[in-house]
Design a protein around this motif. Sequence first.
Motif, PDB file in Angstrom:
ATOM      1  N   LEU A  40      17.692  -7.876  -5.617  1.00 45.56           N
ATOM      2  CA  LEU A  40      16.565  -7.750  -4.701  1.00 45.56           C
ATOM      3  C   LEU A  40      15.654  -8.961  -4.806  1.00 45.56           C
ATOM      4  CD1 LEU A  40      15.545  -4.069  -5.719  1.00 45.56           C
ATOM      5  CD2 LEU A  40      16.427  -4.819  -3.634  1.00 45.56           C
ATOM      6  N   ARG A  41      15.502  -9.625  -3.578  1.00 45.94           N
ATOM      7  CA  ARG A  41      14.712 -10.629  -3.396  1.00 45.94           C
ATOM      8  C   ARG A  41      13.331 -10.304  -2.806  1.00 45.94           C
ATOM      9  NH1 ARG A  41      15.679 -15.797  -4.551  1.00 45.94           N
ATOM     10  NH2 ARG A  41      17.465 -16.310  -5.462  1.00 45.94           N
ATOM     11  N   ALA A  42      12.195 -10.535  -3.277  1.00 46.85           N
ATOM     12  CA  ALA A  42      10.964 -10.180  -2.433  1.00 46.85           C
ATOM     13  C   ALA A  42      10.707 -11.153  -1.454  1.00 46.85           C
ATOM     14  CB  ALA A  42       9.900 -10.053  -3.694  1.00 46.85           C
ATOM     15  N   VAL A  43      10.494 -10.651  -0.152  1.00 47.05           N
ATOM     16  CA  VAL A  43      10.391 -11.542   0.781  1.00 47.05           C
ATOM     17  C   VAL A  43       8.529 -11.401   1.161  1.00 47.05           C
ATOM     18  CG1 VAL A  43      10.781 -11.533   3.178  1.00 47.05           C
ATOM     19  CG2 VAL A  43      12.416 -10.953   1.824  1.00 47.05           C
ATOM     20  N   ALA A  44       8.256 -10.453   1.127  1.00 47.26           N
ATOM     21  CA  ALA A  44       6.591 -10.274   1.795  1.00 47.26           C
ATOM     22  C   ALA A  44       6.169  -9.089   1.118  1.00 47.26           C
ATOM     23  CB  ALA A  44       6.702 -10.272   3.060  1.00 47.26           C
ATOM     24  N   LYS A  45       4.688  -9.291   1.003  1.00 45.84           N
ATOM     25  CA  LYS A  45       3.870  -8.137   0.391  1.00 45.84           C
ATOM     26  C   LYS A  45       2.869  -7.795   1.467  1.00 45.84           C
ATOM     27  CE  LYS A  45       0.708  -6.954  -3.117  1.00 45.84           C
ATOM     28  NZ  LYS A  45      -0.264  -6.130  -1.992  1.00 45.84           N
ATOM     29  N   CYS A  46       2.423  -6.569   1.555  1.00 54.70           N
ATOM     30  CA  CYS A  46       1.532  -5.949   2.499  1.00 54.70           C
ATOM     31  C   CYS A  46       0.119  -6.502   1.758  1.00 54.70           C
ATOM     32  CB  CYS A  46       1.580  -4.558   2.995  1.00 54.70           C
ATOM     33  SG  CYS A  46       0.208  -3.956   3.952  1.00 54.70           S
ATOM     34  N   GLU A  47      -0.834  -6.795   2.864  1.00 54.23           N
ATOM     35  CA  GLU A  47      -2.147  -7.377   2.342  1.00 54.23           C
ATOM     36  C   GLU A  47      -2.946  -6.008   2.092  1.00 54.23           C
ATOM     37  OE1 GLU A  47      -4.564 -11.030   3.517  1.00 54.23           O
ATOM     38  OE2 GLU A  47      -3.753  -9.871   5.084  1.00 54.23           O
ATOM     39  N   GLY A  48      -2.702  -4.888   2.794  1.00 54.29           N
ATOM     40  CA  GLY A  48      -3.508  -3.700   2.791  1.00 54.29           C
ATOM     41  C   GLY A  48      -3.055  -2.576   1.932  1.00 54.29           C
ATOM     42  N   CYS A  49      -1.735  -2.777   1.296  1.00 53.96           N
ATOM     43  CA  CYS A  49      -1.172  -1.763  -0.005  1.00 53.96           C
ATOM     44  C   CYS A  49      -0.201  -2.497  -0.574  1.00 53.96           C
ATOM     45  CB  CYS A  49      -0.494  -0.518   1.214  1.00 53.96           C
ATOM     46  SG  CYS A  49       0.932  -0.994   1.910  1.00 53.96           S
ATOM     47  N   ASP A  50       0.441  -1.407  -1.475  1.00 51.78           N
ATOM     48  CA  ASP A  50       1.141  -2.147  -2.493  1.00 51.78           C
ATOM     49  C   ASP A  50       2.618  -2.406  -2.065  1.00 51.78           C
ATOM     50  OD1 ASP A  50      -0.487  -2.619  -4.341  1.00 51.78           O
ATOM     51  OD2 ASP A  50      -0.482  -0.525  -5.300  1.00 51.78           O
ATOM     52  N   ASP A  51       2.903  -2.075  -0.672  1.00 47.80           N
ATOM     53  CA  ASP A  51       4.156  -2.526  -0.235  1.00 47.80           C
ATOM     54  C   ASP A  51       4.917  -3.737  -0.437  1.00 47.80           C
ATOM     55  OD1 ASP A  51       4.428   0.546   0.260  1.00 47.80           O
ATOM     56  OD2 ASP A  51       4.451   0.425   2.337  1.00 47.80           O
ATOM     57  N   VAL A  52       5.990  -3.677  -0.628  1.00 48.18           N
ATOM     58  CA  VAL A  52       6.655  -5.096  -0.831  1.00 48.18           C
ATOM     59  C   VAL A  52       8.148  -5.063  -0.167  1.00 48.18           C
ATOM     60  CG1 VAL A  52       7.671  -6.820  -2.391  1.00 48.18           C
ATOM     61  CG2 VAL A  52       5.735  -5.300  -2.917  1.00 48.18           C
ATOM     62  N   VAL A  53       8.527  -6.005   0.730  1.00 51.35           N
ATOM     63  CA  VAL A  53       9.461  -6.006   1.524  1.00 51.35           C
ATOM     64  C   VAL A  53      10.508  -6.802   0.644  1.00 51.35           C
ATOM     65  CG1 VAL A  53      10.600  -6.838   3.412  1.00 51.35           C
ATOM     66  CG2 VAL A  53       8.272  -6.105   3.655  1.00 51.35           C
ATOM     67  N   PHE A  54      11.618  -6.301   0.379  1.00 46.56           N
ATOM     68  CA  PHE A  54      12.879  -6.929  -0.289  1.00 46.56           C
ATOM     69  C   PHE A  54      14.061  -7.210   0.541  1.00 46.56           C
ATOM     70  CE2 PHE A  54      10.405  -4.969  -3.599  1.00 46.56           C
ATOM     71  CZ  PHE A  54      10.368  -5.717  -4.621  1.00 46.56           C
ATOM     72  N   ARG A  55      14.748  -8.300   0.282  1.00 47.64           N
ATOM     73  CA  ARG A  55      15.970  -8.467   0.942  1.00 47.64           C
ATOM     74  C   ARG A  55      17.021  -8.022   0.010  1.00 47.64           C
ATOM     75  NH1 ARG A  55      17.765 -12.839   5.057  1.00 47.64           N
ATOM     76  NH2 ARG A  55      19.642 -11.899   5.659  1.00 47.64           N
ATOM     77  N   ILE A  63      11.602  -1.715   2.297  1.00 47.98           N
ATOM     78  CA  ILE A  63      10.001  -1.637   1.915  1.00 47.98           C
ATOM     79  C   ILE A  63      10.118  -0.655   0.678  1.00 47.98           C
ATOM     80  CG2 ILE A  63       7.729  -0.975   2.769  1.00 47.98           C
ATOM     81  CD1 ILE A  63       8.521  -1.450   5.439  1.00 47.98           C
ATOM     82  N   VAL A  64       9.476  -1.394  -0.295  1.00 49.24           N
ATOM     83  CA  VAL A  64       9.280  -0.725  -1.651  1.00 49.24           C
ATOM     84  C   VAL A  64       8.029  -0.384  -2.092  1.00 49.24           C
ATOM     85  CG1 VAL A  64      10.263  -0.473  -3.969  1.00 49.24           C
ATOM     86  CG2 VAL A  64      11.702  -1.372  -2.244  1.00 49.24           C
ATOM     87  N   HIS A  65       7.580   0.628  -2.389  1.00 53.88           N
ATOM     88  CA  HIS A  65       6.395   1.036  -2.864  1.00 53.88           C
ATOM     89  C   HIS A  65       6.229   1.017  -4.427  1.00 53.88           C
ATOM     90  CE1 HIS A  65       1.966   2.206  -2.360  1.00 53.88           C
ATOM     91  NE2 HIS A  65       2.174   2.749  -3.304  1.00 53.88           N
ATOM     92  N   LEU A  66       5.995  -0.047  -4.926  1.00 57.50           N
ATOM     93  CA  LEU A  66       6.273  -0.216  -6.820  1.00 57.50           C
ATOM     94  C   LEU A  66       5.041   0.492  -7.266  1.00 57.50           C
ATOM     95  CD1 LEU A  66       7.150  -3.935  -6.715  1.00 57.50           C
ATOM     96  CD2 LEU A  66       8.711  -2.283  -7.040  1.00 57.50           C
TER      97      LEU A  66
END
Length: 98
Positions: A40-55, A63-66
């Motif tokens: 999993l490579r982290a690509v982007a993070k949402c500014e408004g919540c904890d969601d992170v986009v992984f490739r 989209i993963v909610h860590l």
Amino acid sequence: MSDRELREPWLRLGADHAPTFENEARAEVAPGHALYGLGLRAVAKCEGCDDVVFRASDNTFAIVHLTWTGKPEAPPWPLATRLGGFVAAETALDQHEH
Ligand SMILES: [Zn+2]
């Protein structure tokens, strides 16, 4: 995904920040999880919540909610939305709302 294709509230994660999210995902994703066994490579993070986009290493996105517990979670946690390929990922990021 190029920078041009990332829109607010998504922030691209550079080499300085991405490992934090990648390490946490690796710690939390346990056997039985949809993303288990994938790189999993982290690509982007949402500014408004904890969601992170992984490739993922199979060239899909998620989209993963860590949970930030730093330990293996019981699937389906950390909650993940698998997005398939690039086009599906772009659409999901555009539609992301709080
Ligand atoms: Zn968000």
